[in-house]
Design an enzyme around this catalytic site. Structure first.
Site, PDB file in Angstrom:
ATOM      1  N   ARG A 278       0.763  -1.413  -0.220  1.00 36.26           N
ATOM      2  CA  ARG A 278      -0.111  -0.376   0.156  1.00 36.26           C
ATOM      3  C   ARG A 278       0.695   1.006   0.263  1.00 36.26           C
ATOM      4  NH1 ARG A 278      -4.058   2.767   2.903  1.00 36.26           N
ATOM      5  NH2 ARG A 278      -6.486   3.291   2.029  1.00 36.26           N
TER       6      ARG A 278
ATOM      7  N   HIS B 126       0.303   4.115  -2.219  1.00 35.46           N
ATOM      8  CA  HIS B 126       0.050   5.645  -2.762  1.00 35.46           C
ATOM      9  C   HIS B 126       1.069   6.539  -3.555  1.00 35.46           C
ATOM     10  CE1 HIS B 126      -3.551   5.513  -0.304  1.00 35.46           C
ATOM     11  NE2 HIS B 126      -4.366   4.556  -0.938  1.00 35.46           N
TER      12      HIS B 126
ATOM     13  N   TRP C 244     -10.238  -8.790   2.686  1.00 31.42           N
ATOM     14  CA  TRP C 244     -11.129  -9.010   2.129  1.00 31.42           C
ATOM     15  C   TRP C 244     -10.944 -10.304   1.354  1.00 31.42           C
ATOM     16  CZ3 TRP C 244      -8.085  -4.528   1.606  1.00 31.42           C
ATOM     17  CH2 TRP C 244      -8.342  -3.453   1.493  1.00 31.42           C
TER      18      TRP C 244
END
Ligand code: CCH
Length: 287
Positions: free
Chosen positions: A44, A48, A187
């Protein structure tokens, strides 16, 4: 007399492989974090850092590592990424010649490969920049929105519909944290291994709104232990996106191939590589 040639350290493949190995061994060692790995949050961070790119102005992207500084470090979308930056700090201390911006992307590459994902070819060449190069807030996607928003955000970086769906498969990894984004849960059932399960679960499970006081998100009807964001569900609600969800759900090899290609593109957006620079593939720890 002998004229001294200035010794400039020009790191090569082996030097970067050594950095890769250090990140991989820290990943293995620090297994008491979250679901047992810093891998997802490293992915992540790399995303980002890269996903602020704007193709019209050429601003943003992984070149610069400007998330080290406010205001970018304080942007809501970046909440929690200090954990990933701090994880890499001792690596930077051991290999001070690598730029933060090359290191953060190498962290993402290493995490994906070590979490059994595809090979992610890598090349260095990013330079660190100062706070003046911070991007404005709002360049990263807002999970409460739908397909129009996803297209606005990812077309701005230069991606197409197929690439948006391929990138989204990264949500096989990791989880949402109430103290970061406000959303909650993973998820997939294997959040530290990269697979095409994200697409399979999107299609196979029945998803319903979660009844809680937090932001609107979905839960699976069967176990109520998995989650989807509104932007995740947009991938099956939109016909053009859904075609790709079906392809990737049916074919993990195709997903791995397309995911590798598109994440290399993401990680290189706006980076001023030398003309003759070549990409390397690092050996995984267990190779
Ligand atoms: Fe994501 N992501 N992401 N994401 N993401 C979150 C977590 C991860 C969106 C929103 C969120 C990509 C695309 C999107 C990862 C990789 C990628 C969270 C939870 C939100 C919210 C943050 C928290 O609470 O800690 C939205 C919206 C989009 C729109 O497309 C893409 C692209 C990638 C990479 C290629 C990973 C990995 C995580 C897990 C992080 C962790 O700490 O476990």
């Amino acid at each position: 007399g002998a004229s001294a040639t200035p010794k400039v350290f020009a790191p090569k493949f082996d030097d970067y492989q050594a950095v890769y190995n250090e990140i991989a061994s820290r990943l293995e060692e620090k297994d008491d974090y979250d679901d047992g790995s810093y891998g997802p949050v490293l992915v992540r961070l790399a995303w980002h850092a890269s996903g602020t790119y704007d193709k019209e102005t050429g601003t943003g992207g992984s070149n610069g590592a400007t998330m080290r500084f406010a205001p970018e470090s304080d942007h809501g979308a970046n909440a929690g990424l200090k954990a990933a930056r701090d994880f890499l700090e001792p690596v930077k201390a051991k290999f001070p010649w690598i730029t933060y911006s090359d290191l953060w992307i190498l962290g993402g590459v290493c995490a994906i490969q070590e979490m059994l994902g595809p090979q992610i070819p890598y090349r260095p060449g990013r330079n660190d920049r100062d706070a003046a190069a911070c991007t404005p807030d709002g360049r990263l996607p807002d999970a409460s929105q739908a397909q129009d928003h996803l297209r606005n955000i990812f077309y701005r970086m230069g991606f197409n519909d197929q690439e948006i769906v391929a990138l989204s498969g990264a949500h096989a990894l990791g989880r949402c944290h109430t103290d970061r984004s406000g959303f909650d849960g993973p998820w997939t059932f294997s959040p530290t291994v990269l697979t095409n399960d994200y697409y399979k679960l999107l299609l196979d499970e029945k998803w319903q709104w979660k009844k809680w006081n937090g932001p609107k998100q979905y839960e699976d009807k069967k176990t109520k232990s998995l989650m989807m964001l509104p932007t995740d569900m947009a991938l099956i609600q939109d016909k053009k996106f859904n075609q790709w969800v079906e392809k990737y759900a049916a074919d993990n090899e195709l997903f791995f191939k397309d995911f590798s290609n598109v994440i290399v593109k993401l990680f290189e957006l706006g980076v001023p590589f030398a003309e003759n620079s070549e990409r390397w593939v690092f050996k995984t720890v267990n190779a």
